[in-house]
Scaffold this motif. Structure first.
Motif, PDB file in Angstrom:
ATOM      1  N   ASP A 119      41.490  61.581  57.094  1.00  0.00           N
ATOM      2  CA  ASP A 119      41.976  62.299  55.980  1.00  0.00           C
ATOM      3  C   ASP A 119      41.144  63.114  55.537  1.00  0.00           C
ATOM      4  N   TYR A 120      41.470  64.167  54.891  1.00  0.00           N
ATOM      5  CA  TYR A 120      40.789  65.271  54.300  1.00  0.00           C
ATOM      6  C   TYR A 120      39.674  65.824  55.127  1.00  0.00           C
ATOM      7  N   GLN A 121      39.904  66.102  56.462  1.00  0.00           N
ATOM      8  CA  GLN A 121      39.100  66.570  57.570  1.00  0.00           C
ATOM      9  C   GLN A 121      38.693  68.267  57.072  1.00  0.00           C
ATOM     10  N   GLU A 122      37.442  68.412  56.876  1.00  0.00           N
ATOM     11  CA  GLU A 122      37.042  69.685  56.732  1.00  0.00           C
ATOM     12  C   GLU A 122      36.626  70.721  57.849  1.00  0.00           C
ATOM     13  N   THR A 123      36.298  70.142  58.904  1.00  0.00           N
ATOM     14  CA  THR A 123      36.094  70.846  60.060  1.00  0.00           C
ATOM     15  C   THR A 123      36.627  70.444  61.336  1.00  0.00           C
ATOM     16  N   LEU A 124      36.854  71.319  62.449  1.00  0.00           N
ATOM     17  CA  LEU A 124      37.653  70.878  63.473  1.00  0.00           C
ATOM     18  C   LEU A 124      36.667  71.292  64.692  1.00  0.00           C
ATOM     19  N   ALA A 125      36.272  70.592  65.658  1.00  0.00           N
ATOM     20  CA  ALA A 125      35.589  71.005  66.789  1.00  0.00           C
ATOM     21  C   ALA A 125      36.622  71.376  67.839  1.00  0.00           C
ATOM     22  N   LEU A 126      36.601  72.763  68.067  1.00  0.00           N
ATOM     23  CA  LEU A 126      37.459  73.004  69.412  1.00  0.00           C
ATOM     24  C   LEU A 126      36.802  73.634  70.585  1.00  0.00           C
ATOM     25  N   LYS A 127      37.315  72.698  71.598  1.00  0.00           N
ATOM     26  CA  LYS A 127      36.477  73.280  72.954  1.00  0.00           C
ATOM     27  C   LYS A 127      37.700  73.817  73.939  1.00  0.00           C
ATOM     28  N   VAL A 128      37.448  74.579  74.588  1.00  0.00           N
ATOM     29  CA  VAL A 128      38.347  75.304  75.655  1.00  0.00           C
ATOM     30  C   VAL A 128      37.951  74.423  76.948  1.00  0.00           C
ATOM     31  N   ILE A 129      38.339  73.889  77.748  1.00  0.00           N
ATOM     32  CA  ILE A 129      38.209  73.242  78.894  1.00  0.00           C
ATOM     33  C   ILE A 129      38.849  73.673  80.077  1.00  0.00           C
ATOM     34  N   GLU A 130      38.453  73.974  81.121  1.00  0.00           N
ATOM     35  CA  GLU A 130      39.181  74.306  82.508  1.00  0.00           C
ATOM     36  C   GLU A 130      38.691  73.400  83.420  1.00  0.00           C
ATOM     37  N   GLY A 131      39.649  72.764  84.381  1.00  0.00           N
ATOM     38  CA  GLY A 131      39.443  71.910  85.296  1.00  0.00           C
ATOM     39  C   GLY A 131      40.735  71.214  85.613  1.00  0.00           C
ATOM     40  N   ASP A 132      40.577  69.957  85.862  1.00  0.00           N
ATOM     41  CA  ASP A 132      41.515  68.932  86.413  1.00  0.00           C
ATOM     42  C   ASP A 132      41.733  67.873  85.486  1.00  0.00           C
ATOM     43  N   PRO A 133      43.042  67.940  84.772  1.00  0.00           N
ATOM     44  CA  PRO A 133      43.147  66.930  83.740  1.00  0.00           C
ATOM     45  C   PRO A 133      43.409  65.474  84.574  1.00  0.00           C
ATOM     46  N   ALA A 134      43.615  65.298  85.812  1.00  0.00           N
ATOM     47  CA  ALA A 134      43.734  64.174  86.234  1.00  0.00           C
ATOM     48  C   ALA A 134      42.497  63.472  86.488  1.00  0.00           C
ATOM     49  N   LYS A 135      41.179  64.261  86.527  1.00  0.00           N
ATOM     50  CA  LYS A 135      40.059  63.623  86.699  1.00  0.00           C
ATOM     51  C   LYS A 135      39.273  63.200  85.243  1.00  0.00           C
ATOM     52  N   PRO A 136      38.068  62.407  85.414  1.00  0.00           N
ATOM     53  CA  PRO A 136      37.630  62.018  84.179  1.00  0.00           C
ATOM     54  C   PRO A 136      37.041  63.341  83.250  1.00  0.00           C
ATOM     55  N   LEU A 137      37.153  62.921  82.104  1.00  0.00           N
ATOM     56  CA  LEU A 137      36.856  64.380  81.234  1.00  0.00           C
ATOM     57  C   LEU A 137      35.206  64.785  81.781  1.00  0.00           C
ATOM     58  N   ASP A 138      34.585  64.134  82.196  1.00  0.00           N
ATOM     59  CA  ASP A 138      32.992  64.410  82.285  1.00  0.00           C
ATOM     60  C   ASP A 138      32.678  64.678  83.786  1.00  0.00           C
ATOM     61  N   ASP A 139      33.808  64.784  84.453  1.00  0.00           N
ATOM     62  CA  ASP A 139      33.886  65.009  85.866  1.00  0.00           C
ATOM     63  C   ASP A 139      33.241  66.664  86.048  1.00  0.00           C
ATOM     64  N   HIS A 140      32.536  66.847  87.126  1.00  0.00           N
ATOM     65  CA  HIS A 140      31.998  68.106  87.352  1.00  0.00           C
ATOM     66  C   HIS A 140      32.748  69.106  87.762  1.00  0.00           C
ATOM     67  N   ASP A 141      34.225  68.740  87.969  1.00  0.00           N
ATOM     68  CA  ASP A 141      35.166  70.049  88.181  1.00  0.00           C
ATOM     69  C   ASP A 141      35.649  70.415  86.661  1.00  0.00           C
ATOM     70  N   ASN A 142      35.381  69.603  85.528  1.00  0.00           N
ATOM     71  CA  ASN A 142      35.841  69.937  84.051  1.00  0.00           C
ATOM     72  C   ASN A 142      34.756  70.731  83.483  1.00  0.00           C
ATOM     73  N   VAL A 143      34.948  71.858  83.137  1.00  0.00           N
ATOM     74  CA  VAL A 143      33.853  72.777  82.536  1.00  0.00           C
ATOM     75  C   VAL A 143      34.125  73.196  80.941  1.00  0.00           C
TER      76      VAL A 143
END
Length: 561
Positions: free
Chosen positions: A395-419
C-alpha cells in the motif's frame, strides 16, 4: 553512395561495399607476406596500440608490438577500462578509434562513407550491442542497422544460392560461436532460431595451444614482453597452418622449436570443438525440425576452417558445407548487401532479424518470490514492441525498482545466463492503495539492436523513457569528450593522456588489475574468471595486495600478457 558493411570482429575487422550489383572487400591493411598468403590480405586485425611517439596504431602495426590490446570486442560486454602498454583507456574510446581508423583506411582506398551496417554476434547482449553502435557513431559512422553476423553471412551466400531454402549458419570466429537457422524465400531472409556461446572462439583455441606448448618450456616467466608478443603471433599462425598441414614447428624465444601435429592440437581442443553440438541441437529443437530439414550449411569465421570442426558439423547436419563462401569476409559482404537493401539500391531482397535472448523484468510473485517476467521472448521477430502491466506490492508504495533482464526465463533468476542489463529506482508521484495503481512497462526493440524502455503509471505520469544502455564505463556527458579525443588522436597522430582516474591502490597493483581485466579475463574459462575477479574485488576492498594473489595470477597467465 555504395552500401557499406562493417564486420567489427573480435580478432579481425573487414569493410565491404556493395556496388555494381556485387560486393567488394576493401584492402584496409598490409599484412606480412606470410600472413597474406594465409588469407589475411583483406582483413585488419582488431588490435589497438601506442607507437613509439605516442601515436595510435592499429591492425598489423599494433598486433606485432608488445603491449597492444586485442579482442576489444570482448571487453564491450562488461569491462570499463583496458590496459594499453601500461596506460588505461576507457573501452569506448578504444573502440571509437578503431571504427574511426576503419573509416579512414577505407577512404584511403577511394571509398568514403558516413553510413554503414555493422554486424554483431547473434548472442551479443544488449549492452554490448549498444556500446558497439555508440562507438561507431562517435567515430562519425551512422549505423543504419546492427545485424546478426550469421544473418549477414547467409545474405552473402544468397547472392549465389537458390531462391527458397532453409539455411543453417555456423559462425565461429575469433571470439564467439553462433548458430542460426534462417529461411530464404525469394531473397527475403527471416531468422527462425538462434543460439550461441559468448566466449568461445579462435582466441580460446590459441590459449589451449599455448598451454600445450608451454608445458614443454622450462621457465616462460623470464620472457620479455617482446618474447611473449612474438610467441602469441607464432601460436596463432601455427593454429592456422595446422588446418593445411599435418605438422608445424613453433619457434620458442631463445632459438628453440617445438613440433606440434594436427592430431595433438585436435586432441587438446576436442572439448571446445564438441561444444558446437549445443547450439546446433538447440536450434533444431526450438524449431522442431531434423537435420534433414536443413537445405544448406554455411560455415563462416576462421575457426570453421579447422578440419575437425568442419567434419563434426558436417556429420551433425549430415551434409557438407556450402561452397563459394569466404569464411573470413562473408559477414562483411553480407552486411554490405544489407546496407544496399536499406538504401534501396537492392530492391529485390529483404531481411528480418529476431532476438537470441528473452527480454523481461524482475517482478515479485507472491507464491514463489522474485521471478523473470518475460516481455519479448527468444526468437521473436524484430522490430518488436510489447507492453505489460505490473502493480505495486504494498500500500502507498513510493518507489519502484525496475530491472531489465536478458536471458532465459526457464532458468533460475540467478543463473549465469540471466543478466541484468540496467536498473532504475523510479519515484511514484501519486502513491495509492494496492489495486488502485498499475504500471505499464513497454519494451521497444528495433533492427538497430537497441532496447528502448518506457514506463508510465495508470494516472498518466511518465516514469521513465530511456535506452539500454549508455555503456558500462561512461555516462552521456562524456560521449562528446570521447568523440573529440578520438578524432583528434586520428587527426594529429598523437594520443592524449587519459583523463585521470581516482585510484586508492598503488600504481603496480592497479596495473596488475588493469592487465588482468583486459588481457586475461576475456580469454579464460568462466570458472577461472570468477576466481580472478574475486581476487581483484578482495584486493580493492583491502586497499592492497597483501597476499600477492594478483602476482600469482599474472605469473600463471603470463603468456596472455
Amino acid at each position: 553512395m555504395a552500401g557499406i558493411g562493417i564486420d567489427f570482429g573480435t580478432t579481425n575487422s573487414v569493410v565491404s561495399q556493395f556496388a555494381g550489383g556485387g560486393t567488394e572487400v576493401l584492402a584496409i591493411d598490409e599484412p606480412p607476406a606470410d600472413w597474406a598468403a594465409l588469407g589475411f590480405d583483406r582483413v585488419l586485425p582488431t588490435v589497438f596500440g601506442r607507437g613509439d611517439s605516442d601515436e595510435p596504431i592499429f591492425g598489423w602495426a599494433a598486433k606485432q608490438r608488445p603491449g597492444s590490446l586485442a579482442a576489444v570486442k570482448r571487453l564491450l560486454r562488461a569491462e570499463e577500462v583496458a590496459d594499453v602498454d601500461g596506460v588505461e583507456y576507457v573501452v569506448e574510446e578504444i573502440a571509437t578509434m578503431i571504427f574511426g581508423h576503419l573509416k579512414r583506411a577505407s577512404a584511403g582506398q577511394g571509398v568514403g562513407f558516413d553510413q554503414a551496417v555493422v554486424t554483431i554476434p547473434a548472442n551479443s547482449r544488449g549492452v554490448a550491442r549498444h556500446r558497439t553502435k555508440l562507438a561507431a557513431g562517435m567515430a562519425g559512422i551512422q549505423v543504419k542497422a546492427l545485424i546478426n553476423e550469421p544473418t549477414a553471412a547467409a545474405m552473402a551466400y544468397s547472392m549465389k544460392s537458390a531462391t527458397e531454402e532453409t539455411l543453417m549458419v555456423v559462425d565461429w570466429g575469433g571470439g564467439t560461436l553462433d548458430v542460426t537457422v534462417l529461411r530464404n524465400i525469394d531473397g527475403v531472409f527471416m531468422e527462425q532460431a538462434s543460439k550461441g556461446i559468448q566466449q568461445l572462439g579462435g582466441l580460446d583455441f590459441d590459449s589451449t595451444l599455448s598451454r600445450l606448448v608451454l608445458e614443454t618450456v622450462a621457465d616462460p616467466s623470464r620472457w620479455t614482453s617482446g618474447d611473449r608478443a612474438g610467441f602469441r603471433l607464432d601460436i596463432e599462425r601455427a593454429k592456422i597452418l595446422l588446418s593445411q598441414v599435418e605438422q608445424v614447428s613453433v619457434p620458442i624465444p631463445g632459438g628453440e622449436y617445438r613440433h606440434v601435429t594436427r592430431a595433438m592440437f585436435e586432441k587438446a581442443v576436442r572439448q571446445q570443438i564438441e561444444r558446437v553440438r549445443e547450439p546446433i541441437d538447440q536450434c533444431l529443437s526450438d524449431l522442431g525440425v531434423r537435420n534433414s530439414d536443413i537445405d544448406a550449411l554455411v560455415l563462416v569465421g576462421g575457426t570453421c576452417k579447422i578440419p575437425a570442426v568442419r567434419t563434426l558439423v558436417s556429420e551433425l547436419l549430415d551434409r557438407g558445407p556450402a561452397a563459394g563462401v569466404d569464411p573470413m569476409t562473408a559477414v562483411a559482404e553480407g552486411a554490405a548487401v544489407a546496407s544496399a537493401i536499406l538504401s534501396g539500391e537492392l530492391d529485390d531482397r529483404d531481411f528480418f532479424v529476431s532476438t537470441e535472448h528473452a527480454l523481461g523484468t524482475v517482478s515479485l510473485d507472491p507464491r514463489t518470490g522474485l521471478v523473470f517476467s518475460e516481455l519479448i521472448p527468444r526468437n521473436h521477430k524484430l522490430p518488436a514492441r510489447v507492453s505489460e502491466s505490473f502493480s505495486p506490492v504494498v500500500d502507498y508504495q513510493e518507489t519502484l525498482a525496475l530491472k531489465v533482464i536478458e536471458g532465459d526465463p526457464a532458468k533460475p533468476l540467478d543463473d549465469h545466463d540471466n543478466v541484468v542489463l540496467k536498473e532504475w529506482e523510479l519515484a511514484l508521484p501519486e502513491p495509492q492503495p494496492m489495486g488502485e495503481l498499475s504500471i505499464d512497462l513497454t519494451y521497444s526493440y528495433d533492427v538497430d539492436g537497441i532496447l528502448h524502455v518506457a514506463a508510465a503509471d495508470s494516472r498518466g505520469n511518465i516514469l521513465l523513457d530511456d535506452v539500454v544502455s549508455y555503456g558500462v564505463a561512461i555516462d552521456r556527458k562524456k560521449l562528446a569528450t570521447i568523440a573529440r579525443r578520438s578524432a583528434e588522436a586520428l587527426d594529429t597522430g598523437k594520443l592524449e593522456a587519459p583523463e585521470p582516474r581516482a585510484h586508492t591502490l598503488d600504481p603496480e597493483t592497479q596495473k596488475a588489475i588493469s592487465e588482468l581485466q583486459s588481457k586475461v579475463v576475456p580469454f579464460i574459462a568462466d570458472a577461472e574468471v570468477a576466481e580472478v575477479k574475486e581476487a581483484i574485488d578482495r584486493v580493492r576492498l583491502d586497499g592492497h595486495d597483501g597476499g600477492g594473489t594478483l602476482g600469482t595470477f599474472t605469473r600463471k597467465y603470463s603468456y596472455l600478457l
